[in-house]
Design an enzyme around this catalytic site. Structure first.
Site, PDB file in Angstrom:
ATOM      1  CB  SER A 191      10.082 -53.614 -10.978  1.00 16.10           C
ATOM      2  OG  SER A 191      10.728 -54.067 -12.261  1.00 16.10           O
ATOM      3  CE1 TYR A 204      11.460 -58.500  -8.871  1.00 21.17           C
ATOM      4  CE2 TYR A 204      11.381 -57.884 -11.255  1.00 21.17           C
ATOM      5  CZ  TYR A 204      11.629 -57.623  -9.766  1.00 21.17           C
ATOM      6  OH  TYR A 204      12.266 -56.118  -9.549  1.00 21.17           O
TER       7      TYR A 204
END
Length: 299
Positions: A191, A204
């Protein structure tokens, strides 16, 4: 049957589907695609496969929806046989399987929880039993939970996030490794948050940074075996994880702060997964492809 839409910029484009979304929220992780409004665009109907993955067998975690589904459909068009792993999204998974079969492909659905290492062993055993081997691993499953402070992240959330987002990558890759051979490819979904962080997605972001390091280290470990390991770091993409994560109000403006002024659609990442899975990327390992709407990051 899910609708299909032409590419952005073509005559029949639905701009509202690409630029912004109605307020919505799902009280579950990682979310159900069939409940989203509008539905993500998983497939580019103008994409024509050329046999780049003919005879290959691919395992995709989180392949029922979102980015995983888009990669699975493109892989099917390129001739791959698919093993799709999902948690509990039965309706989404069944639709993906039906679409793959409509495209002439073969698909094995496996409903399991990859936070358990034994589940990965069973996934690989079932895949090898069904198709005779494994050539491509796409580690793609993930969850994310918004918290305003590190103090708000419970031990349970921390463990769930790491078990889902990075432990499962280790487990599935480890289970598959004895079956991989020269020419095999491992693709990890990272990501943009691995590079710039996210103030309300601390755990995350940490797992996505771990995925980048996992990719680089494993690529060096496996390079002499002829097995390539790469990653893709998406920016804001319209997937079930978005309404499952953010408030309804935040969903309305999701991705509009990108240089391209819109979030991405899953189908826009699919060619990157095909590239890393195919012989087109034979001279690439340990790398991360950024598909992020024009956002610049330090790699």
């Amino acid at each position: 049957m899910y609708p299909y839409y032409p590419l952005y910029g073509k005559k029949m484009v639905m701009k509202e589907q690409l630029l912004s979304f109605p307020a919505q929220h799902q009280n579950r992780q990682p979310g159900f695609e069939y409940e989203m409004n509008p539905l993500p665009i998983s497939e580019n109907p103008e994409y024509r496969g050329t046999g780049k993955l003919s005879g290959k067998i691919a395992v995709i975690s989180g392949g029922d929806s979102g980015i995983g589904r888009a990669a699975a459909l493109a892989f099917a068009k390129e001739g791959a046989k698919l093993s799709i792993i999902y948690l509990n999204e039965d309706q989404d998974a069944e639709w993906t399987k039906q679409r793959i079969e409509t495209l002439g492909g073969e698909c094995l659905l496996i409903r399991t929880d990859l936070r358990n290492s034994d589940a990965s062993k069973q996934v690989i055993e079932k895949t090898v039993g069904q198709f005779g081997g494994v050539d491509i691993i796409v580690n793609n499953c993930g969850v994310q939970y918004v918290q305003q402070s590190l103090l708000d992240i419970s031990d349970e959330q921390l463990l769930t996030t790491f078990q889902t987002n990075i432990f499962s990558f280790f487990y599935l890759t480890r289970a598959a490794l004895p079956h991989l051979k020269p020419g095999s490819s491992i693709i990890n979904t990272a990501s943009v948050t691995a590079y710039r962080g996210s103030k309300t997605l601390i755990d995350y972001s940490a797992t996505k940074g771990a995925i980048v390091s996992f990719t680089r280290a494993l690529s060096q470990n496996l390079v002499e075996q002829g097995i390539r390991v790469n990653a893709i770091a998406p920016g804001p993409i319209w997937t079930p994880l978005i309404p499952a994560t953010f408030t309804a109000e935040n969903v309305e403006i999701f991705g509009t702060d990108m240089p391209m002024k819109r979030p991405g659609q899953p189908f826009e990442l699919a060619p990157a997964y095909v590239y890393l899975a195919s012989d087109d990327s034979n001279y690439m390992t340990g790398q991360v492809l950024h598909v992020g709407g024009g956002e610049m990051v330090e790699s």
